[in-house]
Design a protein around this motif. Structure first.
Motif, PDB file in Angstrom:
ATOM      1  N   ASN A 295       0.822  -1.211   0.000  1.00 23.92           N
ATOM      2  CA  ASN A 295       0.000   0.000   0.000  1.00 23.92           C
ATOM      3  C   ASN A 295       0.849   1.252   0.000  1.00 23.92           C
TER       4      ASN A 295
ATOM      5  N   LEU B  58      -9.243   0.514  -0.514  1.00 24.22           N
ATOM      6  CA  LEU B  58      -9.598   1.927  -0.506  1.00 24.22           C
ATOM      7  C   LEU B  58      -8.597   2.775  -1.279  1.00 24.22           C
ATOM      8  N   ARG B  59      -7.327   2.425  -1.205  1.00 21.39           N
ATOM      9  CA  ARG B  59      -6.309   3.161  -1.956  1.00 21.39           C
ATOM     10  C   ARG B  59      -6.558   3.018  -3.458  1.00 21.39           C
TER      11      ARG B  59
ATOM     12  N   ARG C 223      -9.401   2.352  -4.888  1.00 15.64           N
ATOM     13  CA  ARG C 223     -10.621   3.100  -5.200  1.00 15.64           C
ATOM     14  C   ARG C 223     -10.315   4.582  -5.328  1.00 15.64           C
ATOM     15  N   GLN C 224      -9.477   5.097  -4.449  1.00 13.17           N
ATOM     16  CA  GLN C 224      -9.106   6.517  -4.474  1.00 13.17           C
ATOM     17  C   GLN C 224      -8.378   6.875  -5.767  1.00 13.17           C
ATOM     18  N   GLU C 225      -7.553   5.943  -6.261  1.00 10.13           N
ATOM     19  CA  GLU C 225      -6.797   6.201  -7.488  1.00 10.13           C
ATOM     20  C   GLU C 225      -7.596   5.877  -8.745  1.00 10.13           C
ATOM     21  N   GLY C 226      -8.779   5.294  -8.567  1.00  8.11           N
ATOM     22  CA  GLY C 226      -9.607   4.962  -9.717  1.00  8.11           C
ATOM     23  C   GLY C 226      -9.112   3.771 -10.506  1.00  8.11           C
TER      24      GLY C 226
ATOM     25  N   GLU D 276     -20.664   4.454   2.860  1.00 12.15           N
ATOM     26  CA  GLU D 276     -19.831   3.560   2.056  1.00 12.15           C
ATOM     27  C   GLU D 276     -20.362   2.132   2.048  1.00 12.15           C
TER      28      GLU D 276
ATOM     29  N   VAL E 261     -13.310   7.049   6.322  1.00 12.79           N
ATOM     30  CA  VAL E 261     -13.517   6.869   4.885  1.00 12.79           C
ATOM     31  C   VAL E 261     -14.453   7.934   4.325  1.00 12.79           C
ATOM     32  N   SER E 262     -15.586   8.140   4.995  1.00 17.11           N
ATOM     33  CA  SER E 262     -16.598   9.066   4.464  1.00 17.11           C
ATOM     34  C   SER E 262     -16.894  10.250   5.371  1.00 17.11           C
TER      35      SER E 262
END
Length: 487
Positions: free
Chosen positions: A84, A127-128, A130-133, A199, A244-245
């Protein structure tokens, strides 16, 4: 004649002292060309400071290294770096330590295999990505390339480097789970945990933040306070929010699966006092035995990046279940590509091979209790020994991005010879689990006095080190001796 004590621990008469002494002399023999330094000749200097800590007698290189008449089969591992983020110099303490130990074993003629892998599962990776798409698989593939490039830059000589997100790891995680389940060591329980309604996911403790219930410090994690050091449950946290949210977590019930660690109490008491651990580590584990070994939650709810538990849709193996199994997976991967190398010769209960794990002291609980218990419950052998080391501090304090002392491996490699840091860590490491400090002033002085001046290294071959406190606080290299420190 070189002799090891039972666990290969670091004593003057055996273990690391003898290991570094022989590696030191071996490097002189392998590269006898005097006074001009190539990268690999530095292995000679990595160990000289430790030698002198134990013996003031100058060590002359022998005519040859006496190879052992009885080669041993040895499998050695380092803890798996998490996929990560980047490798930093704190990680490197362990890999450099293990690398020196493994190289020594090989020089003595033993069949020593050093394997590792990326720890590639868990909520943070999900989650990482997801954040980077991107997909988690894309993230861990990229990080794997970065990790292996950094390790190669520091001359870490893995015989195999793999990933926990692999077919081999899925096979062994499933096998170990099913064998323990069938033997009655797995139980299902309903638990209540924090849930992010936005989420639509259950939250690990580290993904909940709030006010410490003990000292009132704000912005603390859901399991412990970094200000006062208190431990607590997420339900005790004041004014909790999802990291997260930002939503206020709800409490919801879910079925989870637990490993009955208490079933192995007698085995573990005997194992932890059987010479497999450093004394201070065994003493620390006595506290867990006195409190009673608790059941261990080995499951997580979807969404989660990892392996789904057999016959339980929507439930996944907790990352700490399949992470140490990654040692087995990496070795299996090596066996599949190496003629004559048999997995069972190293992992069966009847194996006469030696199995050593080098780890940080923060993960002793997993490696000295859960890991041997899971292995035994599934019909595999237990480790020969687990070697724990302390944390790395920089200038006497925890590494900090704000103070510029959180130094990535890649940043270091862009400015300095990796052998400098290998040498310095080798000189600082000892037999116990105390933290070691990278003092930048001492680092510069040791490199210049021990490597540059003492061994008459040509400045053209090994430029002196100059460290300055720039705004970023990272070391920089100067081509002109001597080393200087400026503030």
């Amino acid at each position: 004649m070189l002799k090891f004590d039972g666990g290969g621990f670091y004593t003057k008469s055996s273990g690391l002292y003898q290991a570094i002494r022989w590696v030191f002399m071996a490097r002189v023999i392998v590269r006898p060309a005097p006074r001009v330094v190539s990268d690999r000749i530095f292995l000679r200097f990595e160990v000289c400071a430790i030698i002198e800590r134990f013996s003031p007698i100058p060590i002359e290189p022998p005519e040859k290294i006496e190879m052992t008449p009885n080669p041993r089969k040895i499998l050695v591992t380092s803890a798996l770096p998490y996929a990560n983020g980047p490798i930093h110099i704190g990680h490197l303490v362990e890999y450099i330590q293990t690398d020196i130990w493994a190289r020594f074993q090989k020089m003595r003629g033993h069949q020593c295999l050093y394997v590792c892998a990326d720890d590639a599962h868990g909520t943070p990776i999900m989650l990482r990505a997801r954040q980077e798409g991107i997909e988690p698989e894309q993230l861990i593939a990229r990080v794997a390339r970065e990790h292996q490039a950094d390790f190669a830059g520091f001359r870490i000589g893995f015989d195999n480097y793999h990933s926990t997100h692999s077919e081999e790891n899925h096979h062994f995680a499933t096998t170990i789970y099913e064998r323990n389940r069938d033997a009655g060591h797995i139980v299902r329980r309903t638990i209540t945990q924090a849930y992010d309604p936005l989420e639509q996911m259950f939250l690990p403790d580290r993904f909940i933040k709030g006010t410490c219930p003990k000292c009132g410090a704000a912005d603390q994690y859901g399991d412990n306070c970094e200000v006062c050091g208190a431990s607590y449950s997420p339900a005790e946290l004041k004014d909790p929010v999802s990291a997260v949210s930002g939503a206020v977590p709800e409490q919801r019930e879910s079925d989870h699966y637990f490993f009955k660690l208490g079933d192995f109490t007698d085995l573990l008491k005997q194992w932890t006092r059987g010479g497999h651990l450093q004394g201070e580590v065994a003493n620390k584990l006595d506290e867990w035995f006195e409190a009673g070994l608790q059941e261990w939650d080995i499951s997580r709810d979807a969404p989660y990046f990892g392996f789904e538990i057999p016959d339980h849709p929507g439930k996944y193996f907790y990352v700490w279940l399949d992470a140490p199994i990654g040692y087995m997976a990496s070795f299996k991967n090596l066996c599949e590509r190496t003629q004559g190398l048999e997995f069972d010769e190293f992992w069966s209960p009847e194996s006469t091979a030696e199995l050593y794990h080098f780890i940080g002291k923060d993960i002793i609980y997993f490696h000295a209790l859960f890991w041997p218990a899971m292995l035994h419950g599934a019909g595999f052998r237990t480790p020969s020994a687990v070697f724990a080391h302390g944390f790395l501090t920089v200038d006497g304090a925890k590494m900090s991005k704000s103070r510029g002392t959180f130094i990535k491996a890649r940043t270091y490699l862009e400015h300095l010879n990796p052998e400098y840091l290998r040498y310095y860590f080798a000189a600082k490491l000892g037999a116990g689990v105390d933290d070691i400090d990278l003092n930048l002033e001492d680092f510069a002085q040791r490199v210049n006095s021990d490597l540059v001046a003492r061994w008459s290294i040509s400045p053209a071959a090994a430029p002196a080190l100059s460290t300055s406190a720039s705004p970023a606080g990272s070391p920089t290299a100067s081509r002109n001796p001597p080393c200087s420190m400026s503030s």
